[in-house]
Design a protein around this motif. Sequence first.
Motif, PDB file in Angstrom:
ATOM      1  N   PRO A 145      29.853 -10.446  15.783  1.00  0.00           N
ATOM      2  CA  PRO A 145      29.241  -9.745  16.926  1.00  0.00           C
ATOM      3  C   PRO A 145      29.949 -10.011  18.257  1.00  0.00           C
ATOM      4  CG  PRO A 145      27.808 -11.516  16.126  1.00  0.00           C
ATOM      5  CD  PRO A 145      28.955 -11.426  15.172  1.00  0.00           C
ATOM      6  N   LYS A 146      30.182  -8.925  18.990  1.00  0.00           N
ATOM      7  CA  LYS A 146      30.758  -8.975  20.339  1.00  0.00           C
ATOM      8  C   LYS A 146      32.063  -9.772  20.409  1.00  0.00           C
ATOM      9  CE  LYS A 146      26.358  -8.346  22.679  1.00  0.00           C
ATOM     10  NZ  LYS A 146      25.427  -8.827  23.678  1.00  0.00           N
ATOM     11  N   LEU A 147      32.913  -9.607  19.386  1.00  0.00           N
ATOM     12  CA  LEU A 147      34.183 -10.342  19.331  1.00  0.00           C
ATOM     13  C   LEU A 147      35.074 -10.005  20.517  1.00  0.00           C
ATOM     14  CD1 LEU A 147      36.083 -12.290  17.888  1.00  0.00           C
ATOM     15  CD2 LEU A 147      36.864 -10.364  16.476  1.00  0.00           C
ATOM     16  N   ASP A 148      35.178  -8.703  20.853  1.00  0.00           N
ATOM     17  CA  ASP A 148      36.041  -8.305  21.959  1.00  0.00           C
ATOM     18  C   ASP A 148      35.577  -8.919  23.283  1.00  0.00           C
ATOM     19  OD1 ASP A 148      38.470  -6.818  21.858  1.00  0.00           O
ATOM     20  OD2 ASP A 148      37.597  -5.506  23.395  1.00  0.00           O
ATOM     21  N   GLU A 149      34.270  -8.958  23.470  1.00  0.00           N
ATOM     22  CA  GLU A 149      33.708  -9.560  24.685  1.00  0.00           C
ATOM     23  C   GLU A 149      34.005 -11.063  24.729  1.00  0.00           C
ATOM     24  OE1 GLU A 149      29.269 -10.392  26.488  1.00  0.00           O
ATOM     25  OE2 GLU A 149      29.536  -8.566  25.310  1.00  0.00           O
ATOM     26  N   LEU A 150      33.884 -11.730  23.584  1.00  0.00           N
ATOM     27  CA  LEU A 150      34.193 -13.162  23.508  1.00  0.00           C
ATOM     28  C   LEU A 150      35.659 -13.421  23.862  1.00  0.00           C
ATOM     29  CD1 LEU A 150      33.642 -16.132  22.791  1.00  0.00           C
ATOM     30  CD2 LEU A 150      34.056 -15.524  20.378  1.00  0.00           C
ATOM     31  N   ILE A 151      36.558 -12.591  23.315  1.00  0.00           N
ATOM     32  CA  ILE A 151      37.991 -12.741  23.607  1.00  0.00           C
ATOM     33  C   ILE A 151      38.251 -12.588  25.104  1.00  0.00           C
ATOM     34  CG2 ILE A 151      40.260 -11.641  23.280  1.00  0.00           C
ATOM     35  CD1 ILE A 151      39.271 -11.085  20.318  1.00  0.00           C
ATOM     36  N   GLU A 202      50.434 -16.886   9.955  1.00  0.00           N
ATOM     37  CA  GLU A 202      49.792 -15.613   9.621  1.00  0.00           C
ATOM     38  C   GLU A 202      48.466 -15.581  10.353  1.00  0.00           C
ATOM     39  OE1 GLU A 202      49.208 -15.511   5.408  1.00  0.00           O
ATOM     40  OE2 GLU A 202      51.326 -15.075   4.996  1.00  0.00           O
ATOM     41  N   TYR A 203      48.094 -14.419  10.855  1.00  0.00           N
ATOM     42  CA  TYR A 203      46.825 -14.295  11.583  1.00  0.00           C
ATOM     43  C   TYR A 203      46.445 -12.827  11.710  1.00  0.00           C
ATOM     44  CZ  TYR A 203      49.806 -13.059  15.600  1.00  0.00           C
ATOM     45  OH  TYR A 203      50.724 -12.458  16.431  1.00  0.00           O
ATOM     46  N   LEU A 204      45.210 -12.600  12.130  1.00  0.00           N
ATOM     47  CA  LEU A 204      44.772 -11.256  12.510  1.00  0.00           C
ATOM     48  C   LEU A 204      44.889 -11.162  14.022  1.00  0.00           C
ATOM     49  CD1 LEU A 204      41.499 -10.915  10.373  1.00  0.00           C
ATOM     50  CD2 LEU A 204      43.767 -10.014   9.831  1.00  0.00           C
ATOM     51  N   ASP A 205      45.424 -10.046  14.521  1.00  0.00           N
ATOM     52  CA  ASP A 205      45.508  -9.867  15.966  1.00  0.00           C
ATOM     53  C   ASP A 205      44.178  -9.335  16.497  1.00  0.00           C
ATOM     54  OD1 ASP A 205      45.466  -7.097  15.486  1.00  0.00           O
ATOM     55  OD2 ASP A 205      47.612  -6.852  15.823  1.00  0.00           O
ATOM     56  N   ARG A 206      44.167  -9.029  17.768  1.00  0.00           N
ATOM     57  CA  ARG A 206      42.930  -8.578  18.420  1.00  0.00           C
ATOM     58  C   ARG A 206      42.327  -7.335  17.766  1.00  0.00           C
ATOM     59  NH1 ARG A 206      42.031  -8.665  24.805  1.00  0.00           N
ATOM     60  NH2 ARG A 206      39.829  -8.221  24.740  1.00  0.00           N
ATOM     61  N   ASP A 207      43.195  -6.481  17.209  1.00  0.00           N
ATOM     62  CA  ASP A 207      42.733  -5.253  16.542  1.00  0.00           C
ATOM     63  C   ASP A 207      42.475  -5.475  15.049  1.00  0.00           C
ATOM     64  OD1 ASP A 207      42.950  -3.764  18.948  1.00  0.00           O
ATOM     65  OD2 ASP A 207      45.122  -3.651  18.637  1.00  0.00           O
ATOM     66  N   LEU A 208      42.478  -6.758  14.643  1.00  0.00           N
ATOM     67  CA  LEU A 208      42.238  -7.173  13.251  1.00  0.00           C
ATOM     68  C   LEU A 208      43.326  -6.687  12.299  1.00  0.00           C
ATOM     69  CD1 LEU A 208      38.344  -6.714  13.132  1.00  0.00           C
ATOM     70  CD2 LEU A 208      39.631  -8.811  13.554  1.00  0.00           C
TER      71      LEU A 208
END
Length: 196
Positions: free
Chosen positions: A25-31, A124-130
């Motif tokens: 929930p609200k991942l973009d806001e947390l970032i 390896e990772y997921l970026d902001r856009d997953l």
Amino acid sequence: MILPIVAYGSPVLKKKASDISKDYPKLDELIENMFETMYNANGVGLAAPQVGLSIRLFVIDAKPFAQDESLSEEEVKELESFKRVFINPKLIEENGIEWDFNEGCLSIPDVHEDIFRKPEIKIEYLDRDLNQQTETLSGLPARVVQHEYDHIEGILFTDRISSLKKRLIKSRLTNITKGKVDVGYKMKYPLAKKIR
């Protein structure tokens, strides 16, 4: 929104963080809040445990390191553009001969120590856009990532210093847990009653 940074001695900093689900929930806001918090504290990296969340997420903007006059033009360009969000990262490789660099941490204000780390990593990772990413990094970008990666593993840079050095800074670390330190940003101290 600027979040309080959790201080040394808080249990969340010593806990291995959990992966984030794609519908967190609200991942973009947390970032956004984490970047704002990091910039407010003049940091170059911030991990979710440092804002009290035991999840595998950290943000980095290495631009402040680009001010170093000893760097080549290429290194300056690399650091100026090294702004990333790392979600559920996995450190795949660390290579090369360890080198030392004086590290600090927003959760451990006014304490700096020389820390040895390998100069090159593969992550390896997921970026902001997953989106899935794999990157090979070296030098300062690799070091900042290693420092923040340690945070999501429950490791602090003070865990990487000798027991003698730890004894020498013990009273300073105790003062941090009690909130007896002067910082220019909001902090949450484990042994103080309120956020300061």
